[in-house]
Design an enzyme around this catalytic site. Sequence first.
Site, PDB file in Angstrom:
ATOM      1  N   LEU A 157      -1.322 -31.463   3.874  1.00 36.29           N
ATOM      2  CA  LEU A 157      -0.232 -30.530   4.146  1.00 36.29           C
ATOM      3  C   LEU A 157      -0.295 -30.137   5.611  1.00 36.29           C
ATOM      4  O   LEU A 157      -1.273 -30.415   6.302  1.00 36.29           O
ATOM      5  CB  LEU A 157      -0.354 -29.299   3.255  1.00 36.29           C
ATOM      6  CG  LEU A 157      -0.312 -29.552   1.738  1.00 36.29           C
ATOM      7  CD1 LEU A 157      -0.605 -28.274   0.978  1.00 36.29           C
ATOM      8  CD2 LEU A 157       1.037 -30.128   1.339  1.00 36.29           C
ATOM      9  N   SER A 158       0.750 -29.472   6.094  1.00 32.58           N
ATOM     10  CA  SER A 158       0.728 -29.110   7.510  1.00 32.58           C
ATOM     11  C   SER A 158      -0.478 -28.243   7.833  1.00 32.58           C
ATOM     12  O   SER A 158      -1.069 -28.366   8.909  1.00 32.58           O
ATOM     13  CB  SER A 158       2.028 -28.397   7.906  1.00 32.58           C
ATOM     14  OG  SER A 158       2.293 -27.308   7.034  1.00 32.58           O
ATOM     15  N   GLU A 159      -0.881 -27.353   6.905  1.00 34.44           N
ATOM     16  CA  GLU A 159      -2.096 -26.574   7.096  1.00 34.44           C
ATOM     17  C   GLU A 159      -2.808 -26.310   5.775  1.00 34.44           C
ATOM     18  O   GLU A 159      -2.157 -26.129   4.728  1.00 34.44           O
ATOM     19  CB  GLU A 159      -1.810 -25.210   7.757  1.00 34.44           C
ATOM     20  CG  GLU A 159      -1.859 -25.220   9.271  1.00 34.44           C
ATOM     21  CD  GLU A 159      -0.576 -25.750   9.883  1.00 34.44           C
ATOM     22  OE1 GLU A 159      -0.603 -26.246  11.021  1.00 34.44           O
ATOM     23  OE2 GLU A 159       0.468 -25.676   9.203  1.00 34.44           O
ATOM     24  N   THR A 160      -4.135 -26.292   5.848  1.00 33.44           N
ATOM     25  CA  THR A 160      -4.985 -25.816   4.774  1.00 33.44           C
ATOM     26  C   THR A 160      -5.765 -24.631   5.323  1.00 33.44           C
ATOM     27  O   THR A 160      -6.353 -24.721   6.401  1.00 33.44           O
ATOM     28  CB  THR A 160      -5.948 -26.910   4.289  1.00 33.44           C
ATOM     29  OG1 THR A 160      -5.189 -27.984   3.716  1.00 33.44           O
ATOM     30  CG2 THR A 160      -6.918 -26.377   3.248  1.00 33.44           C
ATOM     31  N   HIS A 194       2.622 -19.535   8.631  1.00 33.58           N
ATOM     32  CA  HIS A 194       2.975 -19.752   7.219  1.00 33.58           C
ATOM     33  C   HIS A 194       1.738 -19.800   6.322  1.00 33.58           C
ATOM     34  O   HIS A 194       1.775 -19.332   5.183  1.00 33.58           O
ATOM     35  CB  HIS A 194       3.826 -21.026   7.078  1.00 33.58           C
ATOM     36  CG  HIS A 194       3.058 -22.270   6.836  1.00 33.58           C
ATOM     37  ND1 HIS A 194       2.497 -23.017   7.851  1.00 33.58           N
ATOM     38  CD2 HIS A 194       2.742 -22.921   5.680  1.00 33.58           C
ATOM     39  CE1 HIS A 194       1.884 -24.065   7.347  1.00 33.58           C
ATOM     40  NE2 HIS A 194       2.012 -24.034   6.037  1.00 33.58           N
TER      41      HIS A 194
END
Length: 397
Positions: A157-160, A194
């Site tokens: 994902l874009s961030e974890t 986010h």
Amino acid sequence: MSDSCKASFNGDVKVTSNIDDVNKSSYNGDVTKSSYNGDAKKSSYNGDVTKSSYNGGVTKSSYNGDVIKTSCNDDLTKLSYNGDVTKSSYNGDVTMTSCNGDVNSNVIGPEERWLPIFQVDAFTDKPFSGNPAAICLVEDRDLTDEEQQKIAAEMNLSETAYLRKLSDEDDFSTGSKFSLRWFTPTKEIDLCGHATLASAATLFYIMGNPSPQLTFQTRSGALFAKRQGDYISLDLPENVPEPQAIVGTTPVQDVLYCSSVGGDLLVRLADDTTRSVLESLQPDMGGMMAAHTEGKLRGVAVTVKGTPDNGCVNAQGVGYDFISRFFSPWYGVPEDPVCGSAHTVLASYWARELGKTDFYVRQCSPRGGDLKVRLREDGRVEVAGKAAVVLKGKIKI
């Protein structure tokens, strides 16, 4: 060989070697080609045991189903197998474990660990829109940077994000202060809006945390999250962009650069650019990465001033103050669906351009999301949005 005392064999016993003592054992089924190198005490075998090798002690074990080709290299204590166990290898101690179903080709090692993980879509109230983030609750022991990066790459994902308690006395369900780190699939980053919102949603909605405000200690300092009706409002630092020279014939009105957030380039398109034009942009990711190899860019925010004439309105006809998209191939994220941290740069820019500090905006990626943004006089930016929990589970590390 040693003595065998008080043993009762009700079935066939073939090619069995007892190297240690066998005391008070009852064999009601067939035992074939078994080798016992350790002590076997008070064991009851009600099913068939075939081709089994026990190199450690086996104490108070009950086998109600078939056990086939099982190798126990360490101690097995108080184990109950009610279903079939096939081709299993136990290399460490297993204590008070109950296997009620079939277990096939499993290896249970001493370092196995499961980490609670959740996926939350931020800046939306509907699943499968907004910006997804994975949230890991790190509790019993810390993770190495390598483990965190591998998990982030696995989630893709874009961030974890990784939430940690600041002391052993804290609890995710009641505490108000936590450590927070963010990783893209390729590297750790300094600020992520986010995933911070998704972290707050995990604590508020999943863990039932009643705190009116949460504090996150991060690489960008202290960040704050609080409930605001159906929204979660974030308190983030303002990041001020500086003007850059405009090159080429693209209908670009402004270009600015902000180094404080990791290196964001802000590109404002001409005011007559429509929302549909912005949404149809297809940047050359390879060309972007080849053009900037010095490691000074985190991403590029492309933005347009919102007007009723260029289609910058929501489904109810309410106008957006500005719209944007955010591209970050240098960090393994071709397009960030809704980037909260980019709006700490965008808010600073648009406050000067529009002469206002409160904004209703949209990031126009294919998933998309709406945000409420407010620039405060103290140099902080409030970024508010909704969140939808879409996944609860555990990840093996």
